[in-house]
Design a protein around this motif. Sequence first.
Motif, PDB file in Angstrom:
ATOM      1  N   UNK A 154     -46.195 -20.681  15.535  1.00 11.08           N
ATOM      2  CA  UNK A 154     -46.666 -21.798  14.708  1.00 11.08           C
ATOM      3  C   UNK A 154     -47.532 -22.763  15.519  1.00 11.08           C
ATOM      4  N   UNK A 155     -47.121 -23.002  16.754  1.00 11.59           N
ATOM      5  CA  UNK A 155     -47.927 -23.874  17.616  1.00 11.59           C
ATOM      6  C   UNK A 155     -49.289 -23.243  17.860  1.00 11.59           C
ATOM      7  N   UNK A 194     -58.896 -23.645  11.121  1.00 11.60           N
ATOM      8  CA  UNK A 194     -59.679 -22.955  10.103  1.00 11.60           C
ATOM      9  C   UNK A 194     -59.082 -21.620   9.693  1.00 11.60           C
ATOM     10  N   UNK A 195     -58.038 -21.180  10.371  1.00 12.02           N
ATOM     11  CA  UNK A 195     -57.409 -19.902  10.015  1.00 12.02           C
ATOM     12  C   UNK A 195     -56.633 -20.046   8.713  1.00 12.02           C
ATOM     13  N   UNK A 196     -56.495 -18.967   7.968  1.00  8.55           N
ATOM     14  CA  UNK A 196     -55.642 -19.019   6.767  1.00  8.55           C
ATOM     15  C   UNK A 196     -54.178 -19.240   7.184  1.00  8.55           C
ATOM     16  N   UNK A 197     -53.410 -19.788   6.290  1.00 11.96           N
ATOM     17  CA  UNK A 197     -52.026 -20.119   6.630  1.00 11.96           C
ATOM     18  C   UNK A 197     -51.037 -19.002   6.284  1.00 11.96           C
ATOM     19  N   UNK A 198     -51.523 -17.814   6.032  1.00 11.78           N
ATOM     20  CA  UNK A 198     -50.638 -16.701   5.663  1.00 11.78           C
ATOM     21  C   UNK A 198     -49.577 -16.431   6.735  1.00 11.78           C
ATOM     22  N   UNK A 199     -49.943 -16.565   8.000  1.00 11.53           N
ATOM     23  CA  UNK A 199     -48.973 -16.335   9.074  1.00 11.53           C
ATOM     24  C   UNK A 199     -47.848 -17.360   9.023  1.00 11.53           C
ATOM     25  N   UNK A 258     -53.328 -24.489  16.480  1.00  9.17           N
ATOM     26  CA  UNK A 258     -54.498 -24.713  17.333  1.00  9.17           C
ATOM     27  C   UNK A 258     -55.785 -24.171  16.698  1.00  9.17           C
ATOM     28  N   UNK A 259     -55.648 -23.500  15.567  1.00 11.65           N
ATOM     29  CA  UNK A 259     -56.797 -22.903  14.871  1.00 11.65           C
ATOM     30  C   UNK A 259     -56.814 -23.387  13.416  1.00 11.65           C
TER      31      UNK A 259
END
Length: 139
Positions: free
Chosen positions: A68-69, A76-81, A73-74
Amino acid sequence: MDFSIGELSRETGVKVPTIRYYEKEGLLEAPLRTEGNQRRYRHSDLERLRFIRHCRDLGLPMPAVRDLIELSQHPDKPCAEADLIAVEQLKAVRQRITHLQRLESELTRIADSCQGDHTVTECNVLRAFADHGLCKDDH
Protein backbone atom coordinates in the motif's frame (compact mmCIF):
# COMPACT_ATOMS: atom_id res chain seq x y z
CA MET A 1 7.80 21.34 12.12
CA ASP A 2 9.87 18.35 13.06
CA PHE A 3 9.57 15.75 15.80
CA SER A 4 11.90 13.71 17.96
CA ILE A 5 11.29 9.98 18.01
CA GLY A 6 9.64 10.34 21.43
CA GLU A 7 7.29 13.03 20.16
CA LEU A 8 6.48 10.93 17.11
CA SER A 9 5.74 8.00 19.40
CA ARG A 10 3.42 10.09 21.60
CA GLU A 11 1.61 11.58 18.59
CA THR A 12 0.94 8.18 16.99
CA GLY A 13 0.84 5.73 19.89
CA VAL A 14 3.55 3.68 18.18
CA LYS A 15 6.35 2.57 20.49
CA VAL A 16 9.88 3.82 19.83
CA PRO A 17 11.32 0.34 19.07
CA THR A 18 8.52 -0.19 16.54
CA ILE A 19 9.32 3.11 14.85
CA ARG A 20 12.96 2.03 14.58
CA TYR A 21 11.82 -1.33 13.19
CA TYR A 22 9.69 0.39 10.53
CA GLU A 23 12.74 2.49 9.58
CA LYS A 24 14.91 -0.61 9.34
CA GLU A 25 12.27 -2.30 7.17
CA GLY A 26 12.08 0.72 4.88
CA LEU A 27 8.47 1.59 5.71
CA LEU A 28 9.65 4.94 7.03
CA GLU A 29 12.42 6.90 5.39
CA ALA A 30 15.62 7.32 7.35
CA PRO A 31 15.08 10.45 9.42
CA LEU A 32 17.22 13.53 9.36
CA ARG A 33 19.82 13.68 12.13
CA THR A 34 20.88 16.59 14.27
CA GLU A 35 24.52 17.37 14.96
CA GLY A 36 24.04 15.36 18.16
CA ASN A 37 22.80 12.43 16.00
CA GLN A 38 19.22 12.72 17.26
CA ARG A 39 16.55 11.54 14.83
CA ARG A 40 14.28 14.30 13.56
CA TYR A 41 11.06 13.45 11.75
CA ARG A 42 8.99 15.56 9.38
CA HIS A 43 5.21 15.93 9.27
CA SER A 44 5.17 13.51 6.31
CA ASP A 45 6.80 10.89 8.57
CA LEU A 46 4.06 11.46 11.13
CA GLU A 47 1.39 10.95 8.47
CA ARG A 48 3.13 7.83 7.14
CA LEU A 49 3.38 6.38 10.64
CA ARG A 50 -0.30 7.09 11.27
CA PHE A 51 -1.08 5.30 8.00
CA ILE A 52 1.02 2.28 9.01
CA ARG A 53 -0.51 2.21 12.48
CA HIS A 54 -4.05 2.27 11.09
CA CYS A 55 -3.23 -0.48 8.59
CA ARG A 56 -1.81 -2.61 11.39
CA ASP A 57 -4.84 -1.85 13.60
CA LEU A 58 -6.98 -3.18 10.75
CA GLY A 59 -4.90 -6.36 10.89
CA LEU A 60 -3.07 -5.93 7.61
CA PRO A 61 0.10 -7.99 7.38
CA MET A 62 3.38 -6.17 6.83
CA PRO A 63 3.69 -7.16 3.12
CA ALA A 64 0.27 -5.62 2.45
CA VAL A 65 1.26 -2.44 4.30
CA ARG A 66 4.45 -2.31 2.24
CA ASP A 67 2.43 -2.77 -0.97
CA LEU A 68 0.00 0.00 0.00
CA ILE A 69 2.85 2.37 0.77
CA GLU A 70 4.47 1.55 -2.56
CA LEU A 71 1.15 2.07 -4.33
CA SER A 72 0.66 5.43 -2.61
CA GLN A 73 3.91 6.61 -4.21
CA HIS A 74 2.23 6.37 -7.64
CA PRO A 75 -0.88 8.57 -7.46
CA ASP A 76 -1.77 8.06 -11.13
CA LYS A 77 -2.00 4.26 -10.90
CA PRO A 78 -5.43 2.64 -10.72
CA CYS A 79 -6.47 1.62 -7.23
CA ALA A 80 -7.32 -1.98 -8.13
CA GLU A 81 -4.33 -3.26 -6.13
CA ALA A 82 -5.49 -1.40 -3.02
CA ASP A 83 -9.01 -2.76 -3.50
CA LEU A 84 -7.64 -6.29 -3.78
CA ILE A 85 -5.64 -5.88 -0.57
CA ALA A 86 -8.77 -4.68 1.26
CA VAL A 87 -10.85 -7.59 -0.12
CA GLU A 88 -8.18 -10.13 0.86
CA GLN A 89 -7.98 -8.67 4.38
CA LEU A 90 -11.76 -8.79 4.72
CA LYS A 91 -11.71 -12.43 3.63
CA ALA A 92 -9.01 -13.24 6.20
CA VAL A 93 -10.95 -11.44 8.96
CA ARG A 94 -14.13 -13.34 8.09
CA GLN A 95 -12.22 -16.63 8.22
CA ARG A 96 -10.86 -15.72 11.67
CA ILE A 97 -14.36 -14.77 12.85
CA THR A 98 -15.71 -18.13 11.66
CA HIS A 99 -12.88 -19.91 13.45
CA LEU A 100 -13.45 -17.92 16.65
CA GLN A 101 -17.18 -18.67 16.51
CA ARG A 102 -16.39 -22.41 16.31
CA LEU A 103 -14.03 -22.02 19.28
CA GLU A 104 -16.69 -20.11 21.21
CA SER A 105 -19.26 -22.81 20.53
CA GLU A 106 -16.92 -25.61 21.60
CA LEU A 107 -15.72 -23.79 24.72
CA THR A 108 -19.33 -23.05 25.69
CA ARG A 109 -20.18 -26.73 25.30
CA ILE A 110 -17.13 -27.75 27.37
CA ALA A 111 -17.81 -25.17 30.10
CA ASP A 112 -21.47 -26.21 30.29
CA SER A 113 -20.51 -29.89 30.59
CA CYS A 114 -19.25 -29.50 34.14
CA GLN A 115 -20.69 -27.53 37.00
CA GLY A 116 -17.71 -27.97 39.32
CA ASP A 117 -19.51 -30.66 41.27
CA HIS A 118 -17.06 -33.47 40.41
CA THR A 119 -13.56 -34.23 41.56
CA VAL A 120 -10.69 -33.31 39.31
CA THR A 121 -10.34 -36.92 38.15
CA GLU A 122 -13.98 -36.83 36.97
CA CYS A 123 -13.86 -33.28 35.54
CA ASN A 124 -15.42 -33.07 32.07
CA VAL A 125 -13.53 -29.85 31.31
CA LEU A 126 -10.15 -31.45 31.94
CA ARG A 127 -11.15 -34.50 29.92
CA ALA A 128 -12.25 -32.36 26.99
CA PHE A 129 -9.02 -30.36 27.06
CA ALA A 130 -6.98 -33.56 27.19
CA ASP A 131 -8.74 -35.37 24.32
CA HIS A 132 -9.54 -33.58 21.07
CA GLY A 133 -11.70 -36.58 20.13
CA LEU A 134 -14.25 -35.46 22.72
CA CYS A 135 -14.86 -32.22 20.85
CA LYS A 136 -18.12 -31.97 18.96
CA ASP A 137 -16.65 -30.29 15.86
CA ASP A 138 -13.29 -29.61 14.33
CA HIS A 139 -12.11 -26.23 15.51
